[in-house]
Scaffold this motif. Structure first.
Motif, PDB file in Angstrom:
ATOM      1  N   ILE A 175       2.708  -4.913   9.880  1.00  0.00           N
ATOM      2  CA  ILE A 175       2.748  -6.369   9.767  1.00  0.00           C
ATOM      3  C   ILE A 175       2.030  -6.758   8.485  1.00  0.00           C
ATOM      4  O   ILE A 175       0.896  -6.330   8.244  1.00  0.00           O
ATOM      5  CB  ILE A 175       2.073  -7.020  10.978  1.00  0.00           C
ATOM      6  N   GLY A 176       2.679  -7.541   7.631  1.00  0.00           N
ATOM      7  CA  GLY A 176       2.091  -7.927   6.353  1.00  0.00           C
ATOM      8  C   GLY A 176       2.733  -7.175   5.203  1.00  0.00           C
ATOM      9  O   GLY A 176       3.282  -6.082   5.380  1.00  0.00           O
ATOM     10  N   VAL A 177       2.649  -7.757   4.026  1.00  0.00           N
ATOM     11  CA  VAL A 177       3.289  -7.188   2.834  1.00  0.00           C
ATOM     12  C   VAL A 177       2.231  -6.545   1.946  1.00  0.00           C
ATOM     13  O   VAL A 177       1.349  -7.220   1.416  1.00  0.00           O
ATOM     14  CB  VAL A 177       4.048  -8.270   2.038  1.00  0.00           C
ATOM     15  N   MET A 178       2.337  -5.239   1.774  1.00  0.00           N
ATOM     16  CA  MET A 178       1.393  -4.504   0.928  1.00  0.00           C
ATOM     17  C   MET A 178       1.793  -4.602  -0.538  1.00  0.00           C
ATOM     18  O   MET A 178       2.974  -4.692  -0.875  1.00  0.00           O
ATOM     19  CB  MET A 178       1.358  -3.029   1.338  1.00  0.00           C
ATOM     20  N   THR A 179       0.800  -4.562  -1.396  1.00  0.00           N
ATOM     21  CA  THR A 179       1.076  -4.556  -2.833  1.00  0.00           C
ATOM     22  C   THR A 179       1.141  -3.142  -3.389  1.00  0.00           C
ATOM     23  O   THR A 179       1.641  -2.929  -4.494  1.00  0.00           O
ATOM     24  CB  THR A 179      -0.008  -5.343  -3.587  1.00  0.00           C
ATOM     25  N   GLY A 180       0.631  -2.174  -2.658  1.00  0.00           N
ATOM     26  CA  GLY A 180       0.655  -0.783  -3.113  1.00  0.00           C
ATOM     27  C   GLY A 180       0.060   0.136  -2.071  1.00  0.00           C
ATOM     28  O   GLY A 180      -0.435  -0.313  -1.034  1.00  0.00           O
ATOM     29  N   GLY A 181       0.131   1.436  -2.333  1.00  0.00           N
ATOM     30  CA  GLY A 181      -0.433   2.415  -1.411  1.00  0.00           C
ATOM     31  C   GLY A 181      -1.934   2.553  -1.589  1.00  0.00           C
ATOM     32  O   GLY A 181      -2.555   1.814  -2.359  1.00  0.00           O
ATOM     33  N   GLY A 182      -2.497   3.518  -0.881  1.00  0.00           N
ATOM     34  CA  GLY A 182      -3.938   3.706  -0.983  1.00  0.00           C
ATOM     35  C   GLY A 182      -4.440   4.756  -0.014  1.00  0.00           C
ATOM     36  O   GLY A 182      -3.667   5.507   0.575  1.00  0.00           O
ATOM     37  N   VAL A 183      -5.752   4.791   0.139  1.00  0.00           N
ATOM     38  CA  VAL A 183      -6.412   5.733   1.036  1.00  0.00           C
ATOM     39  C   VAL A 183      -7.419   4.958   1.886  1.00  0.00           C
ATOM     40  O   VAL A 183      -8.158   4.121   1.364  1.00  0.00           O
ATOM     41  CB  VAL A 183      -7.161   6.844   0.259  1.00  0.00           C
ATOM     42  N   VAL A 184      -7.421   5.237   3.183  1.00  0.00           N
ATOM     43  CA  VAL A 184      -8.454   4.685   4.057  1.00  0.00           C
ATOM     44  C   VAL A 184      -9.365   5.839   4.445  1.00  0.00           C
ATOM     45  O   VAL A 184      -8.929   6.797   5.082  1.00  0.00           O
ATOM     46  CB  VAL A 184      -7.863   4.028   5.321  1.00  0.00           C
ATOM     47  N   ASP A 185     -10.603   5.769   4.022  1.00  0.00           N
ATOM     48  CA  ASP A 185     -11.600   6.799   4.309  1.00  0.00           C
ATOM     49  C   ASP A 185     -12.721   6.139   5.096  1.00  0.00           C
ATOM     50  O   ASP A 185     -13.729   5.709   4.538  1.00  0.00           O
ATOM     51  CB  ASP A 185     -12.105   7.399   2.995  1.00  0.00           C
ATOM     52  N   GLU A 186     -12.507   6.022   6.408  1.00  0.00           N
ATOM     53  CA  GLU A 186     -13.469   5.342   7.279  1.00  0.00           C
ATOM     54  C   GLU A 186     -13.627   6.137   8.571  1.00  0.00           C
ATOM     55  O   GLU A 186     -12.637   6.516   9.201  1.00  0.00           O
ATOM     56  CB  GLU A 186     -12.985   3.923   7.622  1.00  0.00           C
ATOM     57  N   PRO A 187     -14.862   6.406   9.009  1.00  0.00           N
ATOM     58  CA  PRO A 187     -15.093   7.190  10.232  1.00  0.00           C
ATOM     59  C   PRO A 187     -14.612   6.453  11.473  1.00  0.00           C
ATOM     60  O   PRO A 187     -14.682   5.221  11.545  1.00  0.00           O
ATOM     61  CB  PRO A 187     -16.605   7.392  10.244  1.00  0.00           C
TER      62      PRO A 187
END
Length: 327
Positions: A175-187
């Protein structure tokens, strides 16, 4: 009936200075701390091959080994449940799991699970802990899973998961429009107020890393591809919700259903009827545990996700939006 559980892990440097029982509970997360402590006392958990006390501290780099015979309190019965088999040999079984199939028996799901189906299809896996299941998908998540048919294969596949050499890629609709990819580094750890959910937990959570990239942007949604470095419970669902792009249809992490503005009646109905998280384990890569051959498989998105994507495309076309933003 008893099963032999054999595990071996190297202590990450992040655990330096912590007690052996604390570290072992983190690394052997299928078992309670009290059980871990009793095994340390009995000498079935060793550090670099030696028996040590539970309160002894580790400093990173040590090898903690577990070898124990555990009595099964339950006997799981084989059930004739159809399986979509992608690949099979004497050592491994790769399946394309459908939505709605629970992987392992638990409270509320004592039968009708993937484990019961595996026991019917390949009775020999009854001698392997957890019927050879080395990783899981949530009940409503579809896609590829590998099952070990022998103890040797299971030991090797678990090792590949732990050293992150097994590749797992997913596709999802957010849900929602992303502007680009990425990385989620969260415990990630248990939600502090709801034990049925997971959450980003900076203090008590375990390392969790999710990579994502765009496949296509729509008016109010994004089709993405994801790759996991770690395999925490609900990892993709928690991480995408954390960065404010929850998965379509996710009953736990997407919040109350909200219809996007100015979307077609067909899309509104499609979203309303999509009652599971839009998540599919699309690709699996591993080294064959016996032959050493590199192997990979990829399966198409299930029909419900394909249909939802078609509705999103049609909605864009009807509104006159650009339909060329593929990545």
């Amino acid at each position: 009936m008893a099963e032999r559980i054999v595990k071996e892990v190297q202590v990450p440097v992040d655990f330096s200075g912590q007690r052996l029982d604390q570290v072992s509970t983190e690394l052997f997360e299928d078992f309670s701390r009290s059980r871990i402590q009793s095994w340390i006392k009995e000498g079935t958990i060793l550090v670099d091959g030696k028996k040590v006390k539970a309160k002894e501290k580790v400093f990173g780099g040590e090898t903690i080994s577990l070898s124990v015979l555990v009595e099964n309190q339950e006997v799981h019965l084989p059930e004739d449940i159809p399986l979509s088999i992608v690949y099979e040999d004497d050592d491994i079984l790769v399946i394309n799991k459908p939505s709605g199939l629970v992987v392992h028996p638990a409270s509320g799901h004592r039968d009708g699970t993937l484990l019961n189906a595996i026991l019917h299809h390949a009775p020999e896996v009854g001698h392997v802990p957890r019927a050879g299941i080395v990783h899981r998908l949530d009940k409503e998540t579809t896609g590829l899973m590998v099952v070990a048919k022998t103890l040797a294969a299971q030991t090797d596949l678990v090792s590949q998961l732990q050293d992150r050499s097994m590749g797992r890629e997913y596709e999802a609709i957010t849900i929602g429009v992303m502007t680009g990819g990425g990385v989620v580094d969260e415990p990630i750890g248990r939600h502090p107020h709801n034990r049925q959910k997971m959450a980003v937990e900076p203090i008590h959570g375990k390392e969790a890393i999710t990579h994502f990239r765009l496949v296509k942007r729509f008016k109010n949604h994004t089709h993405i591809r994801l790759k996991l470095e770690t395999g925490r419970t609900h990892q993709i669902r928690v991480h995408m919700s954390f960065v404010k792009f929850p998965l379509v249809g996710d009953p736990q992490y997407a919040g109350r259903l909200k219809m996007p503005k100015a979307c077609s009646p067909e899309l509104q109905e499609g979203i309303r009827l999509f009652r599971r998280q839009a998540l599919h384990a699309k690709k699996l890569e591993l080294t064959h545990p016996i032959s050493g051959e590199f192997m990979e498989w990829e399966v198409d998105l299930p029909e419900d996700m394909q249909h939802l994507i078609e509705l999103l495309k049609q909605d864009m076309e009807e509104s006159g939006s650009d339909d060329s933003e593929y990545y």
